[in-house]
Design an enzyme around this catalytic site. Sequence first.
Site, short mmCIF file in Angstrom:
data_model
loop_
_atom_site.label_atom_id
_atom_site.label_comp_id
_atom_site.label_asym_id
_atom_site.label_seq_id
_atom_site.Cartn_x
_atom_site.Cartn_y
_atom_site.Cartn_z
N ARG A 49 -106.26 79.20 93.39
CA ARG A 49 -105.79 80.58 93.48
C ARG A 49 -104.33 80.59 93.91
O ARG A 49 -103.76 79.56 94.25
CB ARG A 49 -106.67 81.37 94.47
CG ARG A 49 -106.87 80.57 95.75
CD ARG A 49 -106.98 81.36 96.96
NE ARG A 49 -105.80 82.13 97.22
CZ ARG A 49 -104.66 81.63 97.74
NH1 ARG A 49 -104.55 80.34 98.05
NH2 ARG A 49 -103.63 82.41 97.97
N GLY A 50 -103.74 81.82 93.92
CA GLY A 50 -102.31 81.93 94.20
C GLY A 50 -101.58 81.86 92.87
O GLY A 50 -101.86 80.97 92.04
N ALA A 51 -100.64 82.79 92.66
CA ALA A 51 -100.07 82.95 91.32
C ALA A 51 -99.48 81.67 90.72
O ALA A 51 -99.87 81.27 89.61
CB ALA A 51 -99.03 84.07 91.35
N ARG A 91 -107.80 85.94 85.06
CA ARG A 91 -107.34 86.88 86.09
C ARG A 91 -106.14 87.65 85.53
O ARG A 91 -105.23 87.03 84.95
CB ARG A 91 -106.94 86.13 87.38
CG ARG A 91 -108.13 85.41 88.01
CD ARG A 91 -107.81 84.96 89.43
NE ARG A 91 -107.78 86.08 90.37
CZ ARG A 91 -107.35 85.98 91.63
NH1 ARG A 91 -106.87 84.84 92.07
NH2 ARG A 91 -107.37 87.03 92.44
N GLN A 198 -108.06 84.88 102.95
CA GLN A 198 -107.10 83.82 102.59
C GLN A 198 -106.15 83.53 103.76
O GLN A 198 -105.66 82.41 103.89
CB GLN A 198 -106.27 84.22 101.36
CG GLN A 198 -107.03 84.15 100.06
CD GLN A 198 -107.64 85.49 99.69
OE1 GLN A 198 -107.98 86.29 100.55
NE2 GLN A 198 -107.80 85.73 98.40
N ASP A 239 -97.77 88.23 93.10
CA ASP A 239 -98.45 87.85 91.86
C ASP A 239 -97.70 88.32 90.62
O ASP A 239 -97.86 87.76 89.55
CB ASP A 239 -99.87 88.40 91.85
CG ASP A 239 -100.73 87.59 92.80
OD1 ASP A 239 -100.64 87.84 94.02
OD2 ASP A 239 -101.43 86.68 92.33
N ASN A 249 -99.01 92.28 95.12
CA ASN A 249 -99.47 91.15 95.94
C ASN A 249 -100.85 91.52 96.50
O ASN A 249 -101.37 92.62 96.26
CB ASN A 249 -98.47 90.84 97.06
CG ASN A 249 -98.77 89.52 97.74
OD1 ASN A 249 -99.01 88.50 97.07
ND2 ASN A 249 -98.79 89.49 99.05
N LYS A 250 -101.43 90.59 97.24
CA LYS A 250 -102.79 90.76 97.77
C LYS A 250 -102.98 92.12 98.42
O LYS A 250 -102.09 92.62 99.12
CB LYS A 250 -103.04 89.63 98.77
CG LYS A 250 -104.39 89.63 99.46
CD LYS A 250 -105.56 89.73 98.51
CE LYS A 250 -105.59 88.60 97.49
NZ LYS A 250 -106.54 88.89 96.37
#
Length: 352
Positions: A49-51, A91, A198, A239, A249-250
Amino acid sequence: MATTEFTPLEWREDGLALLDQTRLPGEETWLRPKRVEEVCDAIRRLAVRGAPAIGVAAAYGLVVALGDPDDPQGDLDARFGRAAELLLATRPTAVNLRWALEQGAEAWGLLHDLPRERAIAGLLDWARALHADDVERNRLMAEQGATLFAPGDRALTHCNAGALATGGIGTAVGVLGAAFRRGRLAQVWVDETRPLLQGARLTAWEMRRLGIPHRVVTDSMVGALMSRGLVDRVVVGSDRIAANGDVANKIGTYTVAVLAQRHGVPFYVAAPLSTVDPRTPTGADIPIEERASEEVTRLAGVRTAPEGSEGFNLAFDVTPAELVTAIVTEAGVHRPPYGPALARALGGPAGD
Ligand code: MRU
């Protein structure tokens, strides 16, 4: 290959290895996907995960697809096209995924006429180069971002934008690490980052490995911390950054940004230019992933809301550019107005 202390993904002699981040911090388990569907599954359930890390995983995923053991003599072009489609659908928000797949299509265009083994080896070289490129972008970003900090600073970060989320040392966490090494950071507040934690699980794990003093806080404590004067700066990853500088973002990032403005705390975004999407004009055009309701109504698999209560689970939010003090990329520290600044950094026309 990465010049970092740890990396969540690597290509080994016998293929791709992905650190299963759903098991951290309790367990370090490596997945060894042999089929592109397994890479897609790992991306979808946030094992990787994470862009930027999603982009690198997708690049290696294309190579995995070409070597599919179920179909050793299958048509490579068809396999490449199908894999790219499957990976792209995993995603929607992190634009690094599309960016990597488009670069992959260009690379494959130059390779696919070669003899089979050479074409596959060529695509692996390309994926490795894309990974190394992310390592270098992270390094440059950290250097640039550290200049924004001052001795004694207490910074807050949200979600995980560290080595686990990239191919290198991370974006926001890379900046924090560089600031710390230069004596410009005293402490980090780590938002736990509901619903999947996270921050508490991954960023705190990285802070421990980096030796940075930190404390984990609930997302809902940010306002209280700022009102007590305990936060000097915020730095987060992204992201997707729209052409006008709006930042996805998150989920929860927007709340932090509003609070930061209210309390006069600088709010920085650190992201490579592969996260900037000139084809998305504003934040309103960024597709926001909606995930399973159960991630909200349960905590670590245990039901916390009553049976029959549905959750609502937006995985990301958009922070308008006007709340962002600076955007740090490998090309420098960009200030508003972001439209022309980002266009210049991308090498395009500077007007907007
Ligand atoms: O859902 P996730 O864990 O993939 O979300 C990750 C984030 O929101 C990160 O902040 C972002 O991808 C930047 S990572 C350098």
